[in-house]
Design a protein around this motif. Sequence first.
Motif, PDB file in Angstrom:
ATOM      1  N   LEU A  96     -27.018 -12.876  34.886  1.00 42.45           N
ATOM      2  CA  LEU A  96     -25.892 -13.332  34.070  1.00 42.45           C
ATOM      3  C   LEU A  96     -24.625 -13.463  34.907  1.00 42.45           C
ATOM      4  N   LEU A  97     -24.388 -12.485  35.761  1.00 42.86           N
ATOM      5  CA  LEU A  97     -23.173 -12.500  36.568  1.00 42.86           C
ATOM      6  C   LEU A  97     -23.187 -13.607  37.610  1.00 42.86           C
ATOM      7  N   GLU A  98     -24.375 -14.075  37.985  1.00 45.98           N
ATOM      8  CA  GLU A  98     -24.444 -15.203  38.911  1.00 45.98           C
ATOM      9  C   GLU A  98     -23.868 -16.459  38.276  1.00 45.98           C
ATOM     10  N   THR A  99     -24.016 -16.585  36.969  1.00 48.68           N
ATOM     11  CA  THR A  99     -23.502 -17.772  36.279  1.00 48.68           C
ATOM     12  C   THR A  99     -22.107 -17.551  35.712  1.00 48.68           C
ATOM     13  N   ARG A 109     -17.774  -8.490  29.586  1.00 49.90           N
ATOM     14  CA  ARG A 109     -18.864  -7.884  28.805  1.00 49.90           C
ATOM     15  C   ARG A 109     -20.065  -7.589  29.702  1.00 49.90           C
ATOM     16  N   TYR A 110     -20.428  -8.544  30.562  1.00 49.57           N
ATOM     17  CA  TYR A 110     -21.562  -8.345  31.459  1.00 49.57           C
ATOM     18  C   TYR A 110     -21.254  -7.266  32.493  1.00 49.57           C
ATOM     19  N   LEU A 111     -20.026  -7.277  33.009  1.00 49.55           N
ATOM     20  CA  LEU A 111     -19.625  -6.248  33.971  1.00 49.55           C
ATOM     21  C   LEU A 111     -19.674  -4.863  33.329  1.00 49.55           C
ATOM     22  N   ALA A 120     -14.455  -4.991  34.976  1.00 52.00           N
ATOM     23  CA  ALA A 120     -14.440  -5.401  33.565  1.00 52.00           C
ATOM     24  C   ALA A 120     -13.047  -5.237  32.976  1.00 52.00           C
ATOM     25  N   TYR A 121     -12.416  -4.114  33.259  1.00 50.39           N
ATOM     26  CA  TYR A 121     -11.075  -3.847  32.724  1.00 50.39           C
ATOM     27  C   TYR A 121     -10.045  -4.799  33.319  1.00 50.39           C
ATOM     28  N   GLU A 122     -10.195  -5.133  34.601  1.00 46.46           N
ATOM     29  CA  GLU A 122      -9.273  -6.087  35.227  1.00 46.46           C
ATOM     30  C   GLU A 122      -9.378  -7.465  34.570  1.00 46.46           C
TER      31      GLU A 122
END
Length: 105
Positions: free
Chosen positions: A32-35, A41-43, A66-68
């Motif tokens: 997911l993070l690749e796209t 949410r994914y982080l 994620a927070y950033e």
Amino acid sequence: MPAVDAAHLEGDGRALAQLDQNDEAVEELMALLETDGDNPRYLFLLGNVHFQSGNFTTARQNFVRAYEQDGLLTEALYYIGRTDIELGNIDSAISGLTNVAHRSG
């Protein structure tokens, strides 16, 4: 390369994490993070998987990212404090968790 079905992969990542299949969950979430590498949410989900696995340094890095990306994601801020406790960074944990309490209250 076929298109990634983000909703399907996110659901798989959550389900695998709940079943303690953390290696598989990491693979799903990394896809997911690749796209969509900036998706908080994914982080956050990836941070949770690493937290469950005891990989607290990596978990913290994901919660911070994620927070950033989403400063309203106070749950990520809470887990940053939790990982600080696990890593023995008590002063940082107190500061972070106090910040969470002020934002929540």
